[in-house]
Each structure stands twice: as C-alpha cells, then as structure tokens.
Design a protein around this motif. Structure first.
Motif, PDB file in Angstrom:
ATOM      1  N   VAL A 131       0.857  -1.195   0.000  1.00  0.00           N
ATOM      2  CA  VAL A 131       0.000   0.000   0.000  1.00  0.00           C
ATOM      3  C   VAL A 131       0.888   1.237   0.000  1.00  0.00           C
ATOM      4  CG1 VAL A 131      -1.737   1.298   1.301  1.00  0.00           C
ATOM      5  CG2 VAL A 131      -1.764  -1.218   1.294  1.00  0.00           C
ATOM      6  N   ARG A 132       1.850   1.268   0.912  1.00  0.00           N
ATOM      7  CA  ARG A 132       2.789   2.387   0.957  1.00  0.00           C
ATOM      8  C   ARG A 132       4.106   1.981   1.596  1.00  0.00           C
ATOM      9  NH1 ARG A 132      -1.523   3.788   3.973  1.00  0.00           N
ATOM     10  NH2 ARG A 132      -1.254   3.586   6.216  1.00  0.00           N
ATOM     11  N   ASN A 148       1.832   3.453  -3.159  1.00  0.00           N
ATOM     12  CA  ASN A 148       2.215   2.459  -4.159  1.00  0.00           C
ATOM     13  C   ASN A 148       2.493   3.114  -5.524  1.00  0.00           C
ATOM     14  OD1 ASN A 148       1.702   0.602  -6.428  1.00  0.00           O
ATOM     15  ND2 ASN A 148       1.445  -0.937  -4.845  1.00  0.00           N
ATOM     16  N   ALA A 149       1.606   3.998  -5.974  1.00  0.00           N
ATOM     17  CA  ALA A 149       1.775   4.596  -7.316  1.00  0.00           C
ATOM     18  C   ALA A 149       3.024   5.471  -7.392  1.00  0.00           C
ATOM     19  CB  ALA A 149       0.538   5.412  -7.683  1.00  0.00           C
ATOM     20  N   ASP A 150       3.440   6.041  -6.258  1.00  0.00           N
ATOM     21  CA  ASP A 150       4.647   6.890  -6.258  1.00  0.00           C
ATOM     22  C   ASP A 150       5.923   6.064  -6.439  1.00  0.00           C
ATOM     23  OD1 ASP A 150       2.921   8.925  -5.489  1.00  0.00           O
ATOM     24  OD2 ASP A 150       3.337   8.636  -3.349  1.00  0.00           O
ATOM     25  N   ILE A 159      11.245   3.150  -8.084  1.00  0.00           N
ATOM     26  CA  ILE A 159      11.877   4.475  -8.087  1.00  0.00           C
ATOM     27  C   ILE A 159      13.116   4.486  -7.183  1.00  0.00           C
ATOM     28  CG2 ILE A 159      10.557   5.480  -6.149  1.00  0.00           C
ATOM     29  CD1 ILE A 159      10.225   7.988  -8.022  1.00  0.00           C
ATOM     30  N   PHE A 160      13.128   3.577  -6.181  1.00  0.00           N
ATOM     31  CA  PHE A 160      14.260   3.535  -5.229  1.00  0.00           C
ATOM     32  C   PHE A 160      15.516   2.925  -5.858  1.00  0.00           C
ATOM     33  CE2 PHE A 160      10.270   2.837  -2.836  1.00  0.00           C
ATOM     34  CZ  PHE A 160      10.200   4.091  -2.238  1.00  0.00           C
TER      35      PHE A 160
END
Ligand code: EPU
Length: 325
Positions: A131-132, A148-150, A159-160
């Motif tokens: 979820v996050r 999640n979308a980020d 992205i990490f």
C-alpha cells in the motif's frame, strides 16, 4: 577496514563502518553523524554483488516489528518494519490465514529491500500487496511516505533503484492482505502441487517445495538468487528464434514476449560451467553460485561472458537483476 558485510553470495568484503539502527530516531542520528560520507543502506545482502570492500558507512535496519493497522470485513493492513526477515513475516501471515504474500515464501531478504527490489515469484510481486512505503530522506532526515503509485513499480524495479537511488532509507512497509481466499496458482505447475483450494499455508508449503528443488539454499551455497532478469523481446525477435528451435518457452507480455533467461543461457551451453570459484547453477542456470571461494571478479567475468554469448547467439541483451556495489 571494519566489519564483514553480510551477503548471501558470501563474498568476503568489509565496510569501513557498519551501523545498525533500531528506531527512526536512530536512523536520523546516524545520518547526522555521517553527513557527507558515502552511505549504503542494505537488507540481508541477498541481491547484491560487492565488487570489493565498501569505503563508507553501511546502514542496516534492526527494526523488526510487525503490527496490524486496520481491518475491515475482507482486508487487513499490516505494517512491517524494514529489518524484519520477509519469510518470517510471510510465515506469520500464513499462520493467521491471511492471503497475499504466500507465493513469495522462502525468498531470502528483508522487508525494506523487498520493497525496493519489488521481489516476485510464482505470479505475485511485492507491489501487488504494498500500500505504501515509509522512508527517511538521507539528505535531511525528513519522513517521506511513498504511496504504491509513487514507487513506479515494474518488474524487479522501483523508483528507489532508479531516479531516487541512494536517497531514501525504508523504515517500514504497509501491505494489504486478504482474509478471504485470493489464490494465485497459475504459474508453472504450482496448482498441480497445491490442488485447487489450498490454504495460504498450503501455498507456502508448495512454493517452498518447488523452490527447494530448483534453487540453491543460501544457507548452503552462496548466491543472489536469479542473477539476470528475464528479457522481454519484440514479437519479431521471438518469431525468428521460434522458427529455429523446437518449443521455445515464452510468455506474452505488454510490449513483447518474455523469454526465460534460463532457457537462453542453457541453450548457450552454460549449465554447470565454472569460472574460477563461480559456477552456473546446474538446476537453474539463471543463478550464479559461489561454488568455491569465488571472488567478485569471478562472478562478474562469468556474468559478462554469459551476456556476451546470449547476445551473440540470439541477439538478445540480458541484464543483471543483482545490484553491483
Ligand atoms: N528453464 C530452462 N532451463 C532451466 C530452468 C528453467 O529452460 O534449467 C526455463 C523453463 O522453460 C521454465 C522457465 O525457464 O519454464 C522459467 O523457469 P522458472 O519457473 O524457474 O522461473 P524463472 O523465470 O527462471 C523467475 C524469477 C525467480 C522466481 C521464479 C518463479 C526472475 C529473474 N526470476 O525465474 O525469482 O522464483 O520466476 O516465479 O524473474 C529471484 O528473483 O531471485 C528469483 C529466484
């Protein structure tokens, strides 16, 4: 150089400084203490290949708690801290009869790194239940929550690992699990092992049984699991190969056709081949193992030769899944 850095490849490499943190406040204090120095946050080192000693500060999470945040009729939100061993979490969730992570059983690694790497197996990826991701910015110690979308999740990617590589430290991950059956059994012959209506624990046991048959136990033989990603190639490239080989394994994907790198590597004759102390695993050639005191150079040279021969024979570039440090 200081302490040996734990890594499942069993490379004998050291960090100049090794630090563990037990709370978000401790992460902040360490970031303050080592400001301006070269930093590396790692989990269990199960997806890393160190090219030598690390002349900097290696940070490792010793935050290992998990708790339920919220639940409704069908779902439970669970927050797990970054240093918790992923498989210990999954064992507990399966014990509680919760669905979502059971297909990822027995993958080595910790919660934080698994969210960075978007680990996956048997038709499920970590991103399907995340979820996050709660993080601390290395630059100023501020908290940043990535929904999640980020996270820009993709196959073994986030992205990490890309745009924000080395900029955030994961402190915990929130997952959405199901109380009602959410079975994902269509990968390979999983359903043949589980039957049609397994419990989460039944799926876990089947996955563990399959993995044990194919993959080396990191407690017995050093490796970082799959060394390469499975390539996705244009349809025309697949068609050309399919015209020359009998039964090419493949999976249709958005944007092309996925051909198992294991098959490509096997066709190039690499199964069981050795270079120095590094060896292509006999039962699953996607894996490079540390057969006998392999050096980082042995592993890198073997990997490079494999890439070159797959490129030469099939015109396909395969790339490492393992992160070189
Ligand atoms: N294959 C061969 N020869 C072999 C082994 C496999 O040709 O010796 C072909 C077969 O056609 C087989 C296909 O490769 O059907 C796929 O093999 P497998 O199911 O073992 O999966 P994989 O694609 O090789 C991926 C993941 C694994 C994950 C399994 C199961 C990657 C890079 N690897 O491997 O993940 O456990 O699927 O979902 O996507 C890891 O990331 O470290 C890892 C082990």
């Amino acid at each position: 150089m200081g302490q040996y850095i734990p890594n499942t490849f069993r490379m004998k490499v050291r960090a100049r400084v090794w630090e563990e943190y037990h709370s978000v406040d401790e992460v902040r204090a360490l970031l303050e203490k080592y400001r301006g120095e070269r930093l590396l946050a790692i989990g269990a080192g199960s997806n890393l290949l160190f090219q030598g000693d690390f002349d900097g500060v290696v940070l490792h999470s010793a935050m290992r708690k998990a708790r339920a945040l919220d639940e409704d009729g069908e779902q439970v939100l669970i927050e797990a801290e970054s240093g918790l061993v992923m498989d210990e979490l999954i064992a507990q969730l399966c014990d509680m009869g919760l669905w979502g992570l059971e297909n990822l059983s027995h993958i080595p690694g910790e919660v934080g790194a698994s969210a960075v790497q978007n680990v996956g197996a048997y038709g499920v990826e970590a991103k399907d239940v995340i979820v996050r991701v709660n993080t601390i910015a290395i630059e100023d110690g501020s908290v940043r929550v990535f929904e999640n979308a980020d996270c820009h999740y993709a196959y073994r990617d986030s992205i990490f690992k890309g745009e924000l590589k080395g900029q955030y430290i994961v402190t915990s991950v929130v997952y959405r699990l199901w109380k009602t059956p959410h079975r994902v059994l269509d990968y390979g012959h999983l359903r043949a092992v589980t039957g049609d209506e397994p419990t989460p624990m039944g799926v876990r046991e089947a996955v563990m049984q399959i993995r044990r048959q194919k993959l080396p136990e990191v407690s017995e033989l050093g490796s970082a699991g799959s060394f390469f990603k499975n390539p996705i190639v244009p349809q025309a490239v697949y068609d050309k190969i399919a015209a020359s080989y009998d039964k090419v394994p493949h999976f249709d994907q958005a944007g092309g056709v996925k051909i198992p790198a294991a098959w490509l590597i096997e066709q190039c004759g690499w199964k069981g081949k050795r270079l120095g102390g590094a060896q292509v695993y006999e039962k699953q050639p996607l894996v490079i193992v540390n057969a006998d005191n392999a050096t980082p150079e042995d592993v890198m040279n073997l990997a490079q030769q494999i890439c070159e021969s797959v490129k030469e024979k099939f015109g396909i570039s395969i790339s490492p899944e393992v992160n070189y440090i």
